[in-house]
Write a protein that holds these residues in place. Structure first.
Motif, PDB file in Angstrom:
ATOM      1  N   MET A 226       0.819  -1.222   0.000  1.00 19.14           N
ATOM      2  CA  MET A 226       0.000   0.000   0.000  1.00 19.14           C
ATOM      3  C   MET A 226       0.848   1.264   0.000  1.00 19.14           C
ATOM      4  N   HIS A 227       2.079   1.179   0.493  1.00 14.11           N
ATOM      5  CA  HIS A 227       2.944   2.362   0.490  1.00 14.11           C
ATOM      6  C   HIS A 227       3.236   2.819  -0.942  1.00 14.11           C
ATOM      7  N   GLU A 228       3.368   1.851  -1.851  1.00 15.39           N
ATOM      8  CA  GLU A 228       3.548   2.215  -3.255  1.00 15.39           C
ATOM      9  C   GLU A 228       2.262   2.793  -3.834  1.00 15.39           C
ATOM     10  N   SER A 229       1.125   2.280  -3.377  1.00 16.81           N
ATOM     11  CA  SER A 229      -0.165   2.841  -3.796  1.00 16.81           C
ATOM     12  C   SER A 229      -0.278   4.307  -3.373  1.00 16.81           C
ATOM     13  N   VAL A 230       0.112   4.584  -2.127  1.00 12.99           N
ATOM     14  CA  VAL A 230       0.023   5.956  -1.604  1.00 12.99           C
ATOM     15  C   VAL A 230       0.928   6.893  -2.411  1.00 12.99           C
ATOM     16  N   CYS A 231       2.119   6.432  -2.735  1.00 10.40           N
ATOM     17  CA  CYS A 231       3.037   7.247  -3.554  1.00 10.40           C
ATOM     18  C   CYS A 231       2.399   7.580  -4.897  1.00 10.40           C
ATOM     19  N   LYS A 232       1.736   6.582  -5.502  1.00 12.25           N
ATOM     20  CA  LYS A 232       1.104   6.802  -6.806  1.00 12.25           C
ATOM     21  C   LYS A 232      -0.082   7.760  -6.682  1.00 12.25           C
ATOM     22  N   ILE A 233      -0.857   7.613  -5.626  1.00 11.17           N
ATOM     23  CA  ILE A 233      -2.000   8.515  -5.399  1.00 11.17           C
ATOM     24  C   ILE A 233      -1.499   9.949  -5.257  1.00 11.17           C
ATOM     25  N   ALA A 234      -0.435  10.140  -4.497  1.00 10.94           N
ATOM     26  CA  ALA A 234       0.139  11.486  -4.314  1.00 10.94           C
ATOM     27  C   ALA A 234       0.594  12.071  -5.645  1.00 10.94           C
ATOM     28  N   GLU A 235       1.195  11.218  -6.469  1.00 11.35           N
ATOM     29  CA  GLU A 235       1.650  11.665  -7.788  1.00 11.35           C
ATOM     30  C   GLU A 235       0.472  12.075  -8.663  1.00 11.35           C
ATOM     31  N   ILE A 236      -0.569  11.246  -8.688  1.00 12.21           N
ATOM     32  CA  ILE A 236      -1.759  11.532  -9.515  1.00 12.21           C
ATOM     33  C   ILE A 236      -2.464  12.794  -9.029  1.00 12.21           C
ATOM     34  N   LYS A 237      -2.586  12.936  -7.721  1.00  5.65           N
ATOM     35  CA  LYS A 237      -3.294  14.078  -7.124  1.00  5.65           C
ATOM     36  C   LYS A 237      -2.429  15.342  -7.071  1.00  5.65           C
ATOM     37  N   ARG A 238      -1.121  15.154  -7.355  1.00  6.82           N
ATOM     38  CA  ARG A 238      -0.175  16.275  -7.262  1.00  6.82           C
ATOM     39  C   ARG A 238      -0.223  16.925  -5.882  1.00  6.82           C
ATOM     40  N   CYS A 239      -0.196  16.051  -4.890  1.00  8.77           N
ATOM     41  CA  CYS A 239      -0.253  16.484  -3.484  1.00  8.77           C
ATOM     42  C   CYS A 239       1.009  16.024  -2.768  1.00  8.77           C
ATOM     43  N   ASP A 240       1.323  16.693  -1.697  1.00 11.27           N
ATOM     44  CA  ASP A 240       2.426  16.279  -0.835  1.00 11.27           C
ATOM     45  C   ASP A 240       2.106  14.903  -0.260  1.00 11.27           C
ATOM     46  N   ILE A 241       3.075  14.005  -0.317  1.00 16.68           N
ATOM     47  CA  ILE A 241       2.808  12.624   0.110  1.00 16.68           C
ATOM     48  C   ILE A 241       2.412  12.539   1.583  1.00 16.68           C
ATOM     49  N   LYS A 242       2.956  13.412   2.422  1.00 15.15           N
ATOM     50  CA  LYS A 242       2.575  13.405   3.838  1.00 15.15           C
ATOM     51  C   LYS A 242       1.092  13.751   4.004  1.00 15.15           C
ATOM     52  N   ASP A 243       0.633  14.701   3.196  1.00 14.33           N
ATOM     53  CA  ASP A 243      -0.786  15.072   3.247  1.00 14.33           C
ATOM     54  C   ASP A 243      -1.673  13.917   2.789  1.00 14.33           C
ATOM     55  N   VAL A 244      -1.210  13.201   1.769  1.00 12.67           N
ATOM     56  CA  VAL A 244      -1.991  12.068   1.262  1.00 12.67           C
ATOM     57  C   VAL A 244      -2.071  10.962   2.317  1.00 12.67           C
ATOM     58  N   TYR A 245      -0.933  10.618   2.910  1.00 12.35           N
ATOM     59  CA  TYR A 245      -0.951   9.628   4.003  1.00 12.35           C
ATOM     60  C   TYR A 245      -1.925  10.055   5.104  1.00 12.35           C
ATOM     61  N   ASN A 246      -1.811  11.301   5.490  1.00  9.88           N
ATOM     62  CA  ASN A 246      -2.626  11.826   6.578  1.00  9.88           C
ATOM     63  C   ASN A 246      -4.117  11.744   6.255  1.00  9.88           C
ATOM     64  N   ASN A 247      -4.475  12.175   5.036  1.00 10.08           N
ATOM     65  CA  ASN A 247      -5.877  12.143   4.613  1.00 10.08           C
ATOM     66  C   ASN A 247      -6.435  10.729   4.545  1.00 10.08           C
ATOM     67  N   LEU A 248      -5.692   9.830   3.910  1.00 14.75           N
ATOM     68  CA  LEU A 248      -6.157   8.452   3.771  1.00 14.75           C
ATOM     69  C   LEU A 248      -6.344   7.801   5.143  1.00 14.75           C
ATOM     70  N   TYR A 249      -5.395   8.066   6.035  1.00 14.72           N
ATOM     71  CA  TYR A 249      -5.444   7.482   7.374  1.00 14.72           C
ATOM     72  C   TYR A 249      -6.649   8.013   8.166  1.00 14.72           C
ATOM     73  N   LEU A 250      -6.834   9.323   8.134  1.00 15.52           N
ATOM     74  CA  LEU A 250      -7.953   9.923   8.874  1.00 15.52           C
ATOM     75  C   LEU A 250      -9.302   9.539   8.270  1.00 15.52           C
ATOM     76  N   ASN A 251      -9.367   9.438   6.940  1.00 14.86           N
ATOM     77  CA  ASN A 251     -10.594   8.969   6.275  1.00 14.86           C
ATOM     78  C   ASN A 251     -10.995   7.602   6.814  1.00 14.86           C
ATOM     79  N   THR A 252      -9.997   6.714   6.900  1.00 13.24           N
ATOM     80  CA  THR A 252     -10.241   5.330   7.326  1.00 13.24           C
ATOM     81  C   THR A 252     -10.617   5.263   8.806  1.00 13.24           C
ATOM     82  N   LYS A 253      -9.897   6.012   9.638  1.00 14.69           N
ATOM     83  CA  LYS A 253     -10.204   6.030  11.076  1.00 14.69           C
ATOM     84  C   LYS A 253     -11.637   6.506  11.312  1.00 14.69           C
TER      85      LYS A 253
END
Length: 258
Positions: A226-253
């Motif tokens: 999933m870490h590679e998935s998150v990297c790809k999502i950040a690339e597609i969304k053109r977002c900072d990877i830390k923000d993407v991790y944070n968003n995905l994690y909080l969405n799930t929680k």
């Protein structure tokens, strides 16, 4: 929190004991805080509950996977009993939905018994105020959206989703969640879904032990992918990877009340 993640859809009961032990042992080093282990049938429900008793990081969804023959009345009743009995321990009803691939194999297969079974599970999810985990792709997603709206269910998680733009727009408007598998790294259809779907409604999953291709070819499906998935999502969304991790994690929680 910046690189923590949750596997929102895995069939942990389908791994061998050796694979399961290895996978659970490696969660912490790979910063995986939880696994949502979904169920396929009554035996799977009970197996997942046992796994969760032994490891509190495993959270369970109980249901009946639609890509198999319709269960008998007794099995459905027993699964519903397990859901009610464990309503405070489980995080969702699932995996439930419609048999897209079975119908591709057998065009004479009647959809109505599967629709009726799905209605039963949606009614139980609504009654117990539990989220629902869905197997509903392409044209089946439209039918499932109709059902979710008829039950006024907004806490819906479409896993491994594929569908047309109109359905995707409807799902976004209804607030439904979508989770992305490791094939986002190499599959254009999933990359487009990620581009179109709001980050606030995305999560990540493996659907393990389902195997993947590309850079994952020949590997046991592991939540570390999933870490590679998150990297790809950040690339597609053109977002900072830390923000993407944070968003995905909080969405799930939030969605799974973890």
């Amino acid at each position: 929190m910046h690189d923590l993640t949750v596997d929102t859809h895995i069939h942990l009961d389908m791994y061998t004991e050796e694979e399961k032990s290895k996978l659970l042992h490696e969660l912490e080093p790979y910063k995986i805080t939880n696994l949502i282990s979904v169920s396929r049938n009554l035996e799977s429900c009970r197996h997942n509950l046992e796994i969760a008793k032994q490891d509190s990081r495993v959270k369970v969804a109980l249901g009946y996977h639609p890509e198999q023959k319709i269960p008998d009345v007794e099995e459905v009743s027993d699964i519903l009993t397990e859901i009610s009995h464990h309503k405070d321990q489980i995080v969702a009803v699932g995996e439930v939905g419609l048999p897209y691939y079975l119908r591709k194999e057998d065009s004479s297969l009647s959809l109505e018994p599967y629709l009726e079974l799905l209605r039963v599970f949606l009614h139980k999810a609504k009654e117990l105020e539990l989220p629902v985990v869905l197997h509903a792709i392409y044209e089946d997603a439209t039918i499932v959206c109709d059902l979710l709206e008829s039950f006024s269910i907004s806490e819906a998680h479409f896993h491994w989703f594929r569908g047309d733009e109109k359905t995707i727009e409807r799902m976004i408007n209804n607030g439904y969640m979508v989770s992305v598998t490791p094939d986002v790294v190499y599959e254009g259809e999933i990359q487009k879904l990620v581009k179109d779907y709001p980050l606030r409604q995305l999560m990540v999953e493996t659907d393990g032990p389902w195997p993947f291709e590309g850079p994952f070819s020949g590997q046991m499906t592991h939540p570390k992918m999933m870490h590679e998935s998150v990297c790809k999502i950040a690339e597609i969304k053109r977002c900072d990877i830390k923000d993407v991790y944070n968003n995905l994690y909080l969405n799930t929680k939030r969605f799974y009340n973890l």
